[in-house]
Design a protein around this motif. Structure first.
Motif, mmCIF file in Angstrom:
data_model
loop_
_atom_site.group_PDB
_atom_site.id
_atom_site.type_symbol
_atom_site.label_atom_id
_atom_site.label_comp_id
_atom_site.label_asym_id
_atom_site.label_seq_id
_atom_site.Cartn_x
_atom_site.Cartn_y
_atom_site.Cartn_z
ATOM 1 N N GLY A 92 108.793 -15.448 20.682
ATOM 2 C CA GLY A 92 107.723 -14.769 19.963
ATOM 3 C C GLY A 92 106.732 -15.731 19.326
ATOM 4 N N TYR A 93 105.516 -15.291 19.174
ATOM 5 C CA TYR A 93 104.475 -16.093 18.522
ATOM 6 C C TYR A 93 103.363 -15.163 18.027
ATOM 7 C CZ TYR A 93 101.914 -15.485 22.925
ATOM 8 O OH TYR A 93 101.273 -14.952 24.015
ATOM 9 N N TYR A 130 101.765 -10.232 16.493
ATOM 10 C CA TYR A 130 102.993 -10.894 16.955
ATOM 11 C C TYR A 130 103.382 -10.340 18.315
ATOM 12 C CZ TYR A 130 107.797 -12.590 17.091
ATOM 13 O OH TYR A 130 108.969 -13.214 17.470
ATOM 14 N N VAL A 131 103.609 -11.246 19.257
ATOM 15 C CA VAL A 131 104.041 -10.847 20.598
ATOM 16 C C VAL A 131 105.269 -11.671 20.981
ATOM 17 C CG1 VAL A 131 101.708 -10.185 21.319
ATOM 18 C CG2 VAL A 131 102.530 -12.514 21.733
ATOM 19 N N ASP A 132 106.090 -11.121 21.888
ATOM 20 C CA ASP A 132 107.229 -11.867 22.436
ATOM 21 C C ASP A 132 107.316 -11.592 23.931
ATOM 22 O OD1 ASP A 132 108.535 -9.397 22.760
ATOM 23 O OD2 ASP A 132 109.589 -9.573 20.848
ATOM 24 N N ASP A 133 108.386 -12.046 24.552
ATOM 25 C CA ASP A 133 108.454 -11.930 26.003
ATOM 26 C C ASP A 133 108.798 -10.531 26.496
ATOM 27 O OD1 ASP A 133 111.100 -11.833 25.321
ATOM 28 O OD2 ASP A 133 111.670 -13.722 26.324
ATOM 29 N N SER A 134 108.872 -9.563 25.585
ATOM 30 C CA SER A 134 109.024 -8.164 26.009
ATOM 31 C C SER A 134 107.661 -7.487 26.165
ATOM 32 C CB SER A 134 109.891 -7.389 24.999
ATOM 33 O OG SER A 134 109.250 -7.311 23.744
ATOM 34 N N LEU A 135 106.607 -8.271 26.045
ATOM 35 C CA LEU A 135 105.236 -7.771 26.157
ATOM 36 C C LEU A 135 105.024 -7.080 27.499
ATOM 37 C CD1 LEU A 135 102.281 -7.891 24.964
ATOM 38 C CD2 LEU A 135 102.030 -10.041 26.245
ATOM 39 N N LYS A 136 104.427 -5.887 27.471
ATOM 40 C CA LYS A 136 104.094 -5.142 28.686
ATOM 41 C C LYS A 136 102.967 -4.159 28.387
ATOM 42 C CE LYS A 136 108.236 -2.260 27.997
ATOM 43 N NZ LYS A 136 108.838 -3.133 26.951
ATOM 44 N N VAL A 137 102.330 -3.634 29.436
ATOM 45 C CA VAL A 137 101.170 -2.754 29.272
ATOM 46 C C VAL A 137 101.356 -1.487 30.095
ATOM 47 C CG1 VAL A 137 99.593 -4.704 28.880
ATOM 48 C CG2 VAL A 137 99.895 -3.780 31.200
#
Length: 247
Positions: free
Chosen positions: A194-195, A227-234
């Protein structure tokens, strides 16, 4: 003396007889049996009422309800006011409601130069962001596929939620908007890497869906970033906001 008295009596009687005769003759000439003392000294009910001609030609008092001249100013004013209001109402009823600019020419592909993109973090669902793309051009445009987003300096494009694909390509007329939501991070904290991102670029897909077309959009972000992490999706682009935020 007796002779003089008798003579005077006869003169008086003769004079009285003459007066009575005169009165009787005057009464006979009048034809009424009574003395006419002059039309100016008394007025009969019939002579007091104005003739029809006089009544129609004489102006009545302004407060008279039965007078045509009394009603005319009121009727004229009322007619003018009603006509003005009625005309305005008719004009308003015939005036069409404002519409979006009519599309001119063959539809094109939606991309950054003919659209405006807004990114708004949502409180519900949590950890979500809504993307709104509005067609600012004069032609309808097709919003193909889904947004290829890049937060900060990220290189990879987040995946799409396949189940969110609509049945038809989203089409935006001039002034119309399309929507997509971004799942920023896992709500249960299971996401990794996350970042906090403070910039965002949105790229648009062409019909093939294999590459971006036109120019990208750079919507503003909150000052504190997201804040976003590697579960990010659209999601895919949607015609309605409700469909976009339901994923």
């Amino acid at each position: 003396m007796s002779s003089l008295r008798t003579s005077r009596t006869r003169l008086v009687a003769a004079a009285a007889t003459a007066v009575l005769a005169t009165l009787s003759l005057s009464a006979c000439n009048n034809g009424t049996g009574t003395q006419d003392e002059g039309s100016g000294s008394s007025t009969s009910p019939l002579s007091a009422a104005p003739s029809p001609t006089t009544a129609s030609n004489s102006p009545a008092p302004s407060g008279s309800l039965g007078s045509s001249s009394g009603k005319a100013p009121s009727a004229a004013t009322g007619s003018s006011g009603a006509g003005s209001a009625g005309g305005a109402a008719t004009t308003a009823a015939r005036t069409p409601a404002p519409k979006a600019p009519a599309s001119s020419g063959k539809p094109v592909t939606c991309e950054g130069s003919i659209t405006k993109t807004v990114a708004a973090p949502l409180t519900r669902p949590v950890n979500h962001m809504l993307l709104t793309v509005t067609n600012t051009g004069s032609k309808s445009c097709y919003l193909y596929g889904y947004p290829a987003v890049r937060f900060g300096e990220a290189q990879a494009v987040p995946p799409v939620i396949e189940d969110s694909q609509p049945q038809a390509v989203v089409t935006l007329g001039p002034g119309e908007s399309g929507y997509a939501s971004v799942n920023l991070s896992a709500t249960d904290g299971s996401g990794a890497n996350g970042y906090t991102a403070k910039s965002l670029t949105v790229y648009f897909q062409g019909r093939s869906g294999n590459e971006s077309v036109g120019t990208g959009a750079h919507p503003s972000m909150p000052a504190k970033g997201v804040y976003v992490d590697d579960s990010l999706k659209v999601t895919y682009w949607q015609q309605s906001m409700d469909d976009a935020v339901s994923w």
